[in-house]
Write a protein that holds these residues in place. Sequence first.
Motif, PDB file in Angstrom:
ATOM      1  N   GLU A 100       0.835  -1.206   0.000  1.00 10.82           N
ATOM      2  CA  GLU A 100       0.000   0.000   0.000  1.00 10.82           C
ATOM      3  C   GLU A 100       0.872   1.261   0.000  1.00 10.82           C
ATOM      4  O   GLU A 100       0.550   2.244  -0.674  1.00 10.82           O
ATOM      5  CB  GLU A 100      -0.930  -0.008   1.205  1.00 10.82           C
ATOM      6  N   LEU A 101       1.965   1.228   0.753  1.00 10.56           N
ATOM      7  CA  LEU A 101       2.877   2.368   0.757  1.00 10.56           C
ATOM      8  C   LEU A 101       3.505   2.558  -0.613  1.00 10.56           C
ATOM      9  O   LEU A 101       3.634   3.691  -1.098  1.00 10.56           O
ATOM     10  CB  LEU A 101       3.969   2.161   1.816  1.00 10.56           C
ATOM     11  N   ALA A 102       3.916   1.467  -1.261  1.00 13.01           N
ATOM     12  CA  ALA A 102       4.514   1.570  -2.588  1.00 13.01           C
ATOM     13  C   ALA A 102       3.538   2.159  -3.592  1.00 13.01           C
ATOM     14  O   ALA A 102       3.915   2.980  -4.433  1.00 13.01           O
ATOM     15  CB  ALA A 102       4.993   0.190  -3.042  1.00 13.01           C
ATOM     16  N   THR A 111       9.338   6.102  -6.229  1.00 12.75           N
ATOM     17  CA  THR A 111       9.420   4.649  -6.182  1.00 12.75           C
ATOM     18  C   THR A 111       9.938   4.190  -4.826  1.00 12.75           C
ATOM     19  O   THR A 111      10.496   4.969  -4.054  1.00 12.75           O
ATOM     20  CB  THR A 111      10.340   4.117  -7.298  1.00 12.75           C
ATOM     21  N   LEU A 112       9.767   2.895  -4.558  1.00  8.75           N
ATOM     22  CA  LEU A 112      10.115   2.317  -3.251  1.00  8.75           C
ATOM     23  C   LEU A 112      10.877   1.019  -3.460  1.00  8.75           C
ATOM     24  O   LEU A 112      10.521   0.204  -4.314  1.00  8.75           O
ATOM     25  CB  LEU A 112       8.850   2.051  -2.437  1.00  8.75           C
ATOM     26  N   ASP A 143       3.378  -7.797 -10.315  1.00  9.12           N
ATOM     27  CA  ASP A 143       1.972  -7.407 -10.200  1.00  9.12           C
ATOM     28  C   ASP A 143       1.863  -5.930 -10.559  1.00  9.12           C
ATOM     29  O   ASP A 143       2.222  -5.058  -9.761  1.00  9.12           O
ATOM     30  CB  ASP A 143       1.458  -7.659  -8.781  1.00  9.12           C
ATOM     31  N   ARG A 144       1.397  -5.675 -11.768  1.00  8.95           N
ATOM     32  CA  ARG A 144       1.315  -4.324 -12.306  1.00  8.95           C
ATOM     33  C   ARG A 144       2.685  -3.638 -12.210  1.00  8.95           C
ATOM     34  O   ARG A 144       3.621  -4.093 -12.850  1.00  8.95           O
ATOM     35  CB  ARG A 144       0.214  -3.514 -11.596  1.00  8.95           C
ATOM     36  N   GLN A 145       2.832  -2.601 -11.378  1.00  9.61           N
ATOM     37  CA  GLN A 145       4.101  -1.879 -11.286  1.00  9.61           C
ATOM     38  C   GLN A 145       4.957  -2.314 -10.106  1.00  9.61           C
ATOM     39  O   GLN A 145       5.990  -1.697  -9.829  1.00  9.61           O
ATOM     40  CB  GLN A 145       3.826  -0.368 -11.202  1.00  9.61           C
ATOM     41  N   LEU A 146       4.563  -3.362  -9.405  1.00  9.46           N
ATOM     42  CA  LEU A 146       5.305  -3.841  -8.241  1.00  9.46           C
ATOM     43  C   LEU A 146       6.015  -5.144  -8.569  1.00  9.46           C
ATOM     44  O   LEU A 146       5.510  -5.973  -9.329  1.00  9.46           O
ATOM     45  CB  LEU A 146       4.364  -4.050  -7.050  1.00  9.46           C
ATOM     46  N   SER A 163       9.875  -3.934  -4.746  1.00 14.19           N
ATOM     47  CA  SER A 163      10.409  -2.804  -5.508  1.00 14.19           C
ATOM     48  C   SER A 163       9.369  -2.331  -6.509  1.00 14.19           C
ATOM     49  O   SER A 163       8.719  -3.141  -7.175  1.00 14.19           O
ATOM     50  CB  SER A 163      11.698  -3.196  -6.236  1.00 14.19           C
ATOM     51  N   SER A 164       9.221  -1.024  -6.577  1.00 16.98           N
ATOM     52  CA  SER A 164       8.416  -0.417  -7.643  1.00 16.98           C
ATOM     53  C   SER A 164       9.316   0.282  -8.657  1.00 16.98           C
ATOM     54  O   SER A 164       8.820   0.945  -9.565  1.00 16.98           O
ATOM     55  CB  SER A 164       7.420   0.582  -7.050  1.00 16.98           C
ATOM     56  N   LEU A 165      10.658   0.120  -8.503  1.00 15.92           N
ATOM     57  CA  LEU A 165      11.622   0.706  -9.422  1.00 15.92           C
ATOM     58  C   LEU A 165      12.073  -0.294 -10.479  1.00 15.92           C
ATOM     59  O   LEU A 165      12.319   0.078 -11.631  1.00 15.92           O
ATOM     60  CB  LEU A 165      12.835   1.208  -8.632  1.00 15.92           C
ATOM     61  N   HIS A 166      12.175  -1.553 -10.101  1.00 13.55           N
ATOM     62  CA  HIS A 166      12.666  -2.587 -11.013  1.00 13.55           C
ATOM     63  C   HIS A 166      11.492  -3.381 -11.579  1.00 13.55           C
ATOM     64  O   HIS A 166      10.543  -3.699 -10.850  1.00 13.55           O
ATOM     65  CB  HIS A 166      13.628  -3.527 -10.273  1.00 13.55           C
ATOM     66  N   HIS A 167      11.616  -3.747 -12.842  1.00 14.99           N
ATOM     67  CA  HIS A 167      10.514  -4.450 -13.521  1.00 14.99           C
ATOM     68  C   HIS A 167      11.027  -5.611 -14.370  1.00 14.99           C
ATOM     69  O   HIS A 167      10.389  -5.990 -15.358  1.00 14.99           O
ATOM     70  CB  HIS A 167       9.729  -3.475 -14.403  1.00 14.99           C
TER      71      HIS A 167
END
Length: 343
Positions: A100-102, A111-112, A143-146, A163-167
């Motif tokens: 939720e924070l991310a 990003t987190l 999962d989407r952007q996470l 991580s919401s920075l790495h994909h």
Amino acid sequence: MLHTRESLTVDEQLVATRGRCNFRQYIPSKPGKYGLKIFWCCDSNTAYPLNGEVYPGRQHGAAPAAKDANRIRNLVNRLVHPWINTGRTITTDNYFTGAELAEDLLGVQTTLVGTIRRNKKEIPRELQPDNNRSQYSSIFCFDRQLTLVSYIPKKGHVVILLSSLHHDQAIDDEQKKKPEIILYYNNTKGGVDRMDQMVKTYSCKRKINRWPMTFFNIVDVGAIAAFLVWIKKNPKWNEKRQHRRRLFLMQLGYDLVETHVDRRRQQSQALQKNVRIALQTIGQTITTPQPDAVSTTRVKRRCQLCPRQRDRKVITHCMSCDIPCCPDHHKIICTTCYETFLE
């Protein structure tokens, strides 16, 4: 190559104290164990303190920590709020990290990256510890952007990061096959810890059980911030010395008291012996008045600090303003000069 220049670290600092305080915390993993907890947001690269908040403990009537799911999320949002919408990356440990924070930070272009506790409901069962998994193996979940990654550093142990920075499934360390998420986290997680280490190296705090004195920690943190700014603007200042920060703190302390030292030096007759020795120790020149500086051959004059109807005649004069004054208003300088000196 990992770029950490735009990363911020959110972590906690425990300022050790044994004084009686309603919001004193106990953290057995810390060296001091007992103390006041302060949450900090620092630059990951330089450990520059940016924002902080003292933890006052659970307030009366507040919900228990286990049921107050938004408390930690709101705390991180307050700490990083001045730097949202700037493309920064926030690095946190498992105390703060959550899906939720991310998602909240993604809504403000932030990003987190951080470790996450295994008991979080958003972690699939496949990422949990498994004795059948081989060492140095990784499992990714998107999962989407996470992005979630489960890494096995040794048999039977697992490290899970969000991580919401790495994909992608990039792995940079070929020997131990560490994912890029873990390497980025290891390079940026120490911002607050380095600041805390610098505070403990040189500190103005003293061993005392009065808990309000713990907040001298703010002076230490401010001195660190001043040193980092000074080095940034003057990179060649004592660049070959290994104790530049100690030299800076000594000069900073002298500059802060220089005005007060000059003022006291001008009133050399009123200085106590230990104060006079201390001033001479730091290289200040003090002129000692001659014994005949207070003249005893002067004509008696009326004390200017007594009521006129008292009509008290004296030969003593103030060594500062040279007005006639009686023993009730005069030791070495008159009471008026003494009060001016204390201001």
